[in-house]
Design a protein around this motif. Structure first.
Motif, short mmCIF file in Angstrom:
data_model
loop_
_atom_site.label_atom_id
_atom_site.label_comp_id
_atom_site.label_asym_id
_atom_site.label_seq_id
_atom_site.Cartn_x
_atom_site.Cartn_y
_atom_site.Cartn_z
N VAL A 422 0.78 -1.46 0.00
CA VAL A 422 -0.05 0.03 0.11
C VAL A 422 0.87 1.22 -0.10
CG1 VAL A 422 -1.67 1.38 1.43
CG2 VAL A 422 -2.14 -0.98 0.95
N VAL A 423 1.95 1.18 0.77
CA VAL A 423 2.86 2.44 0.76
C VAL A 423 3.27 2.65 -0.49
CG1 VAL A 423 5.18 3.39 1.79
CG2 VAL A 423 3.42 2.12 3.30
N MET A 424 3.93 1.44 -1.29
CA MET A 424 4.54 1.74 -2.46
C MET A 424 3.44 2.26 -3.47
SD MET A 424 6.99 -1.61 -2.42
CE MET A 424 7.62 -1.30 -4.32
N SER A 425 2.06 1.86 -3.37
CA SER A 425 1.20 1.98 -4.56
C SER A 425 0.75 3.68 -4.16
CB SER A 425 -0.07 1.09 -4.12
OG SER A 425 -1.05 1.73 -4.91
N LEU A 426 0.82 4.08 -3.01
CA LEU A 426 0.48 5.68 -2.86
C LEU A 426 1.60 6.39 -3.28
CD1 LEU A 426 -1.60 7.63 -1.38
CD2 LEU A 426 -0.13 7.53 0.38
N MET A 427 2.68 6.45 -2.86
CA MET A 427 4.00 6.80 -3.15
C MET A 427 4.50 6.65 -4.54
SD MET A 427 4.30 8.39 -0.26
CE MET A 427 5.88 9.11 -0.37
N GLU A 428 4.51 5.72 -5.30
CA GLU A 428 4.72 5.78 -6.60
C GLU A 428 4.13 5.16 -7.70
OE1 GLU A 428 7.41 1.14 -6.37
OE2 GLU A 428 8.40 3.41 -6.20
N GLY A 429 3.15 4.53 -7.37
CA GLY A 429 2.10 3.77 -8.23
C GLY A 429 1.16 4.61 -8.93
#
Length: 473
Positions: A422-429
């Motif tokens: 979820v963190v990766m999705s919000l920050m770079e996805g």
């Protein structure tokens, strides 16, 4: 010169409620200087340290009254923070009544309106004694107000239902909120155990809501048109006024150089995830470990305001002498020192959220934090813990689509793999980019709400006109 209109406001001693109510008063007298506000403050032990500086340099037409403090040894031992707040107000009622009778009379200085927050609603009995209007200041969203008002009806409809609301499988139809898909588990924490004293107290509170003249809500029409429209169609004897966003500004004591802010200065633009569960939220030790590992695995920069773990998600404003950082997984701080910073207990949230290096906010979805994030255009990861926070999370993720909500496993834990994803999705996805665009549009609505002719400006004009023209006969 316009005749002075006198109102009084009684918040509960909960810091977020205090701060929001005081900011509302400051906004009110700034835009309507013919109003005089008496701010009557019930106190548990002493005013919250973070609140004391807010009482300095108030406008001359806001008069803060600090009531005699209620001491913790006067309260039953071991009661949860929310009950402490309610009991503090209850024990302060004689002082509130005495002050109001001494200060306001129909022949001397008349009181036009008495405003309380929900935990202080018993003080509204004194509005009748003074022939004044009664209002509730809601430091959360209109969606929550709609849910609160609907719970007595829901209780009657499900009186033969043997289980808890969280066991209801179909979505609950709350006026103005049909598209949200609200389920029983999303209702406020006090209604999750129908045999508990907290449930009975909550029912009494929501029934008491039926008797007030109106509600002042820290939200904006553009975020919650559905619940407001349903309220006005169904409750013609009451009014609702969305006057948000009411947010804190940096106090003079917060303008100095915090180490965490200095650290943010060194980070790239929109690269840091801010992680905070508010002044009253805590995670278990197991969940703390999973969050730490998830942040580490994501590879993203983070600023984490951490409290010591607790088996209760709602630890209130209680402090601990223990260093929260000692509860982190072994070696975590060393492994993440190049891209992460963990701050014990507290940090200047408004300063952090307004910093250019912040690209997202993992939040407990307390409404003050939500409205600050929206006001500053920061996308969210929703991690609700207690109170009405799940309702807020549903609105943010389902209606406004400005938040991602990580999934729990069957044991009620959000595991590190889910957190990292979820963190990766919000920050770079790509999903995060769309959320950022929607949040920027929402920020524009919020900014415009206080312009001349904006929705919040008109809402405040509407309620102040109601007060000015109040007919006591």
């Amino acid at each position: 010169m316009a005749k002075t209109t006198h109102i009084a406001i009684v918040p509960s001693p909960w810091f977020s409620n205090l701060a929001s109510a005081l900011e509302f008063c400051k906004r009110l007298v700034h835009l309507h200087p013919d109003f005089h506000v008496t701010f009557i403050l019930p106190i548990l032990e002493s005013p919250p340290q973070a609140f004391k500086s807010s009482l300095q340099d108030l406008p001359s037409n806001i008069n803060p009254i600090l009531l005699p403090p209620i001491l913790k040894h006067e309260l039953p031992p071991g009661v949860p923070p929310v009950v402490q707040m309610k009991l503090t107000v209850s024990k302060s009622l004689p002082h509130i009544q005495e002050f109001l009778k001494k200060s306001f009379t129909s022949k001397g200085t008349p009181l036009t309106a008495l405003i309380t927050d929900p935990f202080a609603i018993d003080a509204l009995d004194f509005a009748k004694e003074l022939n004044a209007m009664s209002f509730v200041y809601i430091a959360t969203c209109a969606t929550a107000v709609s849910a609160f008002l609907h719970i007595p009806k829901l209780d009657c409809e499900t009186s033969s239902f043997g289980g808890e609301f969280r066991d209801i499988t179909e979505a609950i139809k709350i006026p103005g909120c049909d598209q949200l898909q609200i389920h029983g588990i999303d209702l406020p924490e006090p209604v999750q155990n129908r045999s508990s004293p907290a449930y009975k107290q909550f029912l009494q509170l929501t029934k008491r809501f039926q008797t007030v003249d109106g509600f002042i809500v820290n939200s904006i029409m553009e975020m919650e048109e559905g619940p407001v429209k349903a309220f006005r169609e169904n409750r013609t004897n009451q009014s609702i006024h969305l006057v948000g966003p009411i947010t804190q500004t940096n106090s003079k004591n917060e303008e100095g150089g915090f180490e965490c802010v200095k650290w943010l200065e060194k980070q790239p633009e929109k690269s840091v995830l801010y992680v905070s569960f508010g002044g009253g939220g805590a995670l278990s030790q197991d969940q703390t470990n999973e969050l730490a590992f998830g942040l580490e695995q994501s590879g993203k920069r983070f600023l984490w305001v951490m409290r010591a773990p607790s088996n209760s998600a709602n630890v209130g404003l209680s402090s601990t002498i223990e260093d929260p950082l000692r509860f982190l997984p072994e070696g975590f701080l060393e492994r993440t020192k190049e891209r992460g910073l963990v701050v014990p207990s507290w940090a200047p949230q408004v300063q952090i959220l307004s910093h250019g290096s912040i690209g997202g906010f993992l939040s407990h979805c307390g409404w003050n934090s939500v409205i600050e994030s929206v006001n500053l255009g920061v996308p969210l990861i929703a991690w609700p813990l207690f109170a009405e926070q799940r309702l807020n999370a549903v609105m943010l993720s389902n209606r406004l689509k400005v938040a991602l909500w990580p999934k729990m496993n069957e044991n009620g834990i959000v595991v590190n793999e889910e957190i990292s994803k979820v963190v990766m999705s919000l920050m770079e996805g790509e999903e995060g980019k769309e959320i950022y665009k929607r949040m920027r549009c929402l920020k524009d609505f919020v900014t415009n709400s206080w312009n001349d002719g904006g929705s919040s400006t008109m809402a405040l004009d509407e309620v102040t006109s109601k007060w000015r023209n109040f007919n006591r006969n």
